[in-house]
Write a protein that holds these residues in place. Sequence first.
Motif, PDB file in Angstrom:
ATOM      1  N   LEU A  86       0.827  -1.206   0.000  1.00 46.71           N
ATOM      2  CA  LEU A  86       0.000   0.000   0.000  1.00 46.71           C
ATOM      3  C   LEU A  86       0.858   1.252   0.000  1.00 46.71           C
ATOM      4  O   LEU A  86       0.583   2.217  -0.737  1.00 46.71           O
ATOM      5  N   LYS A  87       1.887   1.261   0.812  1.00 51.16           N
ATOM      6  CA  LYS A  87       2.739   2.445   0.894  1.00 51.16           C
ATOM      7  C   LYS A  87       3.540   2.654  -0.387  1.00 51.16           C
ATOM      8  O   LYS A  87       3.742   3.802  -0.827  1.00 51.16           O
ATOM      9  N   ASP A  88       3.981   1.580  -0.993  1.00 50.09           N
ATOM     10  CA  ASP A  88       4.700   1.702  -2.273  1.00 50.09           C
ATOM     11  C   ASP A  88       3.785   2.283  -3.344  1.00 50.09           C
ATOM     12  O   ASP A  88       4.197   3.152  -4.123  1.00 50.09           O
ATOM     13  N   ASN A  89       2.538   1.800  -3.372  1.00 53.91           N
ATOM     14  CA  ASN A  89       1.579   2.329  -4.342  1.00 53.91           C
ATOM     15  C   ASN A  89       1.294   3.813  -4.083  1.00 53.91           C
ATOM     16  O   ASN A  89       1.175   4.610  -5.023  1.00 53.91           O
ATOM     17  N   ALA A  90       1.176   4.165  -2.808  1.00 56.38           N
ATOM     18  CA  ALA A  90       0.930   5.562  -2.453  1.00 56.38           C
ATOM     19  C   ALA A  90       2.103   6.445  -2.873  1.00 56.38           C
ATOM     20  O   ALA A  90       1.910   7.554  -3.391  1.00 56.38           O
ATOM     21  N   LYS A  91       3.303   5.976  -2.658  1.00 57.98           N
ATOM     22  CA  LYS A  91       4.482   6.750  -3.055  1.00 57.98           C
ATOM     23  C   LYS A  91       4.530   6.939  -4.566  1.00 57.98           C
ATOM     24  O   LYS A  91       4.921   8.006  -5.059  1.00 57.98           O
ATOM     25  N   THR A  92       4.134   5.909  -5.306  1.00 55.42           N
ATOM     26  CA  THR A  92       4.098   6.016  -6.771  1.00 55.42           C
ATOM     27  C   THR A  92       3.134   7.114  -7.207  1.00 55.42           C
ATOM     28  O   THR A  92       3.436   7.910  -8.110  1.00 55.42           O
ATOM     29  N   VAL A  93       1.969   7.156  -6.567  1.00 64.11           N
ATOM     30  CA  VAL A  93       0.984   8.189  -6.889  1.00 64.11           C
ATOM     31  C   VAL A  93       1.514   9.570  -6.530  1.00 64.11           C
ATOM     32  O   VAL A  93       1.380  10.531  -7.302  1.00 64.11           O
ATOM     33  N   LEU A  94       2.154   9.678  -5.377  1.00 63.53           N
ATOM     34  CA  LEU A  94       2.613  10.980  -4.905  1.00 63.53           C
ATOM     35  C   LEU A  94       3.817  11.505  -5.678  1.00 63.53           C
ATOM     36  O   LEU A  94       4.063  12.711  -5.697  1.00 63.53           O
ATOM     37  N   ARG A  95       4.557  10.625  -6.323  1.00 66.31           N
ATOM     38  CA  ARG A  95       5.703  11.097  -7.108  1.00 66.31           C
ATOM     39  C   ARG A  95       5.268  12.018  -8.243  1.00 66.31           C
ATOM     40  O   ARG A  95       6.010  12.905  -8.655  1.00 66.31           O
ATOM     41  N   ARG A  96       4.066  11.801  -8.742  1.00 65.27           N
ATOM     42  CA  ARG A  96       3.575  12.626  -9.843  1.00 65.27           C
ATOM     43  C   ARG A  96       2.561  13.681  -9.394  1.00 65.27           C
ATOM     44  O   ARG A  96       2.173  14.539 -10.192  1.00 65.27           O
ATOM     45  N   SER A  97       2.114  13.606  -8.144  1.00 67.03           N
ATOM     46  CA  SER A  97       1.030  14.517  -7.753  1.00 67.03           C
ATOM     47  C   SER A  97       1.111  14.981  -6.303  1.00 67.03           C
ATOM     48  O   SER A  97       0.092  15.382  -5.739  1.00 67.03           O
ATOM     49  N   TYR A  98       2.317  14.944  -5.715  1.00 62.40           N
ATOM     50  CA  TYR A  98       2.402  15.242  -4.288  1.00 62.40           C
ATOM     51  C   TYR A  98       1.831  16.622  -3.953  1.00 62.40           C
ATOM     52  O   TYR A  98       1.008  16.752  -3.046  1.00 62.40           O
ATOM     53  N   TRP A  99       2.250  17.648  -4.670  1.00 56.66           N
ATOM     54  CA  TRP A  99       1.853  19.007  -4.293  1.00 56.66           C
ATOM     55  C   TRP A  99       0.381  19.263  -4.548  1.00 56.66           C
ATOM     56  O   TRP A  99      -0.256  20.049  -3.841  1.00 56.66           O
ATOM     57  N   ARG A 100      -0.191  18.604  -5.543  1.00 59.73           N
ATOM     58  CA  ARG A 100      -1.633  18.740  -5.756  1.00 59.73           C
ATOM     59  C   ARG A 100      -2.403  18.072  -4.620  1.00 59.73           C
ATOM     60  O   ARG A 100      -3.399  18.624  -4.128  1.00 59.73           O
ATOM     61  N   VAL A 101      -1.941  16.883  -4.216  1.00 59.40           N
ATOM     62  CA  VAL A 101      -2.583  16.205  -3.087  1.00 59.40           C
ATOM     63  C   VAL A 101      -2.380  17.011  -1.805  1.00 59.40           C
ATOM     64  O   VAL A 101      -3.286  17.126  -0.978  1.00 59.40           O
ATOM     65  N   PHE A 102      -1.205  17.571  -1.643  1.00 55.56           N
ATOM     66  CA  PHE A 102      -0.926  18.409  -0.475  1.00 55.56           C
ATOM     67  C   PHE A 102      -1.908  19.575  -0.407  1.00 55.56           C
ATOM     68  O   PHE A 102      -2.472  19.873   0.656  1.00 55.56           O
ATOM     69  N   LEU A 103      -2.129  20.255  -1.540  1.00 59.60           N
ATOM     70  CA  LEU A 103      -3.038  21.397  -1.560  1.00 59.60           C
ATOM     71  C   LEU A 103      -4.467  20.959  -1.258  1.00 59.60           C
ATOM     72  O   LEU A 103      -5.180  21.628  -0.497  1.00 59.60           O
ATOM     73  N   ALA A 104      -4.890  19.839  -1.829  1.00 62.06           N
ATOM     74  CA  ALA A 104      -6.244  19.343  -1.577  1.00 62.06           C
ATOM     75  C   ALA A 104      -6.435  19.013  -0.100  1.00 62.06           C
ATOM     76  O   ALA A 104      -7.449  19.383   0.510  1.00 62.06           O
ATOM     77  N   CYS A 105      -5.466  18.311   0.485  1.00 60.42           N
ATOM     78  CA  CYS A 105      -5.557  17.949   1.907  1.00 60.42           C
ATOM     79  C   CYS A 105      -5.518  19.188   2.791  1.00 60.42           C
ATOM     80  O   CYS A 105      -6.211  19.258   3.817  1.00 60.42           O
ATOM     81  N   LEU A 106      -4.722  20.175   2.391  1.00 63.75           N
ATOM     82  CA  LEU A 106      -4.615  21.405   3.181  1.00 63.75           C
ATOM     83  C   LEU A 106      -5.941  22.154   3.189  1.00 63.75           C
ATOM     84  O   LEU A 106      -6.395  22.621   4.242  1.00 63.75           O
ATOM     85  N   ILE A 107      -6.569  22.264   2.021  1.00 66.09           N
ATOM     86  CA  ILE A 107      -7.853  22.969   1.934  1.00 66.09           C
ATOM     87  C   ILE A 107      -8.901  22.278   2.802  1.00 66.09           C
ATOM     88  O   ILE A 107      -9.620  22.930   3.577  1.00 66.09           O
ATOM     89  N   VAL A 108      -8.987  20.958   2.692  1.00 65.87           N
ATOM     90  CA  VAL A 108      -9.972  20.214   3.479  1.00 65.87           C
ATOM     91  C   VAL A 108      -9.670  20.337   4.968  1.00 65.87           C
ATOM     92  O   VAL A 108     -10.577  20.509   5.791  1.00 65.87           O
ATOM     93  N   SER A 109      -8.387  20.273   5.313  1.00 67.91           N
ATOM     94  CA  SER A 109      -8.007  20.385   6.722  1.00 67.91           C
ATOM     95  C   SER A 109      -8.381  21.743   7.295  1.00 67.91           C
ATOM     96  O   SER A 109      -8.912  21.838   8.410  1.00 67.91           O
ATOM     97  N   LEU A 110      -8.139  22.791   6.541  1.00 63.36           N
ATOM     98  CA  LEU A 110      -8.457  24.135   7.019  1.00 63.36           C
ATOM     99  C   LEU A 110      -9.962  24.337   7.142  1.00 63.36           C
ATOM    100  O   LEU A 110     -10.438  24.949   8.103  1.00 63.36           O
ATOM    101  N   LEU A 111     -10.721  23.816   6.187  1.00 63.76           N
ATOM    102  CA  LEU A 111     -12.171  23.996   6.211  1.00 63.76           C
ATOM    103  C   LEU A 111     -12.858  23.099   7.229  1.00 63.76           C
ATOM    104  O   LEU A 111     -13.920  23.445   7.754  1.00 63.76           O
ATOM    105  N   CYS A 112     -12.251  21.948   7.509  1.00 67.50           N
ATOM    106  CA  CYS A 112     -12.874  20.991   8.430  1.00 67.50           C
ATOM    107  C   CYS A 112     -12.359  21.100   9.857  1.00 67.50           C
ATOM    108  O   CYS A 112     -13.121  20.919  10.803  1.00 67.50           O
ATOM    109  N   GLY A 113     -11.079  21.363   9.996  1.00 64.73           N
ATOM    110  CA  GLY A 113     -10.538  21.332  11.347  1.00 64.73           C
ATOM    111  C   GLY A 113      -9.423  22.309  11.589  1.00 64.73           C
ATOM    112  O   GLY A 113      -8.595  22.094  12.477  1.00 64.73           O
ATOM    113  N   GLY A 114      -9.370  23.365  10.799  1.00 67.09           N
ATOM    114  CA  GLY A 114      -8.324  24.358  10.997  1.00 67.09           C
ATOM    115  C   GLY A 114      -8.429  24.979  12.363  1.00 67.09           C
ATOM    116  O   GLY A 114      -9.520  25.337  12.811  1.00 67.09           O
TER     117      GLY A 114
END
Length: 257
Positions: free
Chosen positions: A7-35
């Motif tokens: 699972l972690k290897d697969n996740a790392k593969t996904v994040l190699r091409r999209s880490y900062w986009r996923v980071f931004l998405a998680c940040l927005i949700v975190s701020l709106l839900c539990g900031g």
Amino acid sequence: MWTRALLKDNAKTVLRRSYWRVFLACLIVSLLCGGDFNLNYRFGADSAPSGLPESAARFAGNTGFPFSVLLQLLMPVIIGVGVMALLLVLAAVLCWGILVTPVLQVGQARYLTENRSDTAQLGTIFSGFTRGYWNTVGVMFFMNLKVFLWTLLLIVPGIVKSYQYRFIPFLLAENPDLPADRAFEISTMMTDGEKWNIFVLDLSFLGWNLLGLLLLGIGALFVDPYVKATEAELYAALRAKVLASGYVTEEELTGQS
């Protein structure tokens, strides 16, 4: 059969091409839900006078105006306004927690699921506000209520229930019209015999989370995409398990049109 390493290897593969986009998405949700926005006002001796201003004191002394009596008369009004304001704030927070936060969590689940195979659009995190909104709100409300009530009984049963219903947001992300009883059934089936393994998977991120707590917790924001991407991989693995068992059909998990 899934493993933590896979699972972690697969996740790392996904994040190699999209880490900062996923980071931004998680940040927005975190701020709106539990900031956690804390406004700390500190009043010192100069900014918080203990009595009336000097000019007012002179005025009171010259006119004999009973300011202390007036203050006593107005105190119930002041307290009432303060209590009313507090109740309004609490009501707003409660409404946000019921009508907005769960829908964003479902939208984040859909974003993470789509991002496994392709580049997901950032607006996907708000997709829960379109189709099936009220069903999503209702199912997520009952899920949180059940976990809360079980936690009131004993902490451990509450934790077990939180694992049992863990994938309801992902299920609603695929099918926002999924009835509540069916969502609970499928998530229960997905986690049957897997709860301990999922718990160990969560524990495996303990070191990363502790590292992320450095710099006053800011580092945790950079670890969150890794954790969330791994959870999406876990959902995909358990989804495949229940589909293979015949307990769930592809028609039930078709995603949003």
